[in-house]
Write a protein that holds these residues in place. Structure first.
Motif, short mmCIF file in Angstrom:
data_model
loop_
_atom_site.label_atom_id
_atom_site.label_comp_id
_atom_site.label_asym_id
_atom_site.label_seq_id
_atom_site.Cartn_x
_atom_site.Cartn_y
_atom_site.Cartn_z
N GLY A 76 -5.89 6.02 8.47
CA GLY A 76 -5.43 6.63 7.23
C GLY A 76 -6.45 6.43 6.14
N PRO A 77 -6.12 6.88 4.95
CA PRO A 77 -7.07 6.72 3.84
C PRO A 77 -7.22 5.25 3.45
N ASN A 78 -8.38 4.93 2.90
CA ASN A 78 -8.58 3.58 2.38
C ASN A 78 -7.63 3.33 1.22
N LEU A 79 -7.25 2.06 1.04
CA LEU A 79 -6.26 1.73 0.02
C LEU A 79 -6.80 0.70 -0.96
N PHE A 80 -6.46 0.86 -2.21
CA PHE A 80 -6.65 -0.17 -3.22
C PHE A 80 -5.27 -0.78 -3.45
N LEU A 81 -5.13 -2.08 -3.15
CA LEU A 81 -3.84 -2.76 -3.27
C LEU A 81 -3.92 -3.82 -4.36
N PHE A 82 -3.02 -3.74 -5.33
CA PHE A 82 -2.99 -4.76 -6.37
C PHE A 82 -2.52 -6.08 -5.79
N LYS A 83 -3.18 -7.15 -6.15
CA LYS A 83 -2.83 -8.47 -5.63
C LYS A 83 -1.40 -8.87 -5.97
#
Length: 78
Positions: free
Chosen positions: A59-66
């Motif tokens: 899937g697409p790359n993800l930016f995940l908030f800590k």
């Protein structure tokens, strides 16, 4: 003579950046579970004070908030 009081564990150990750097340098596959119980697998590519970037094959790359991450763990490569 009374025993010495036990010292309290430090709140901040500064080990998080060292561990995240290890995951990046060795491209360790990880699984991340978010506070809403959704889970994502991939390789950690980048991190900063607020978020991580998870690179995925499925899937697409993800930016995940800590602050949204419940926990993460290393996946076995089997």
């Amino acid at each position: 003579m009374p025993p010495a009081p036990k010292s309290k564990a430090p709140e901040i150990t500064y080990m998080e950046p060292k561990y995240l750097r290890h995951l990046i340098d060795h491209q360790v596959p990880i699984r991340v579970k978010l506070a809403d119980n959704s889970e994502f697998s991939g390789v950690l590519e980048y991190y900063d004070q607020s978020f991580i970037r998870l690179t995925r094959n499925d899937g697409p790359n993800l930016f995940l908030f800590k602050h949204d991450i419940k926990y993460l763990y290393e996946e076995s490569e089997s």
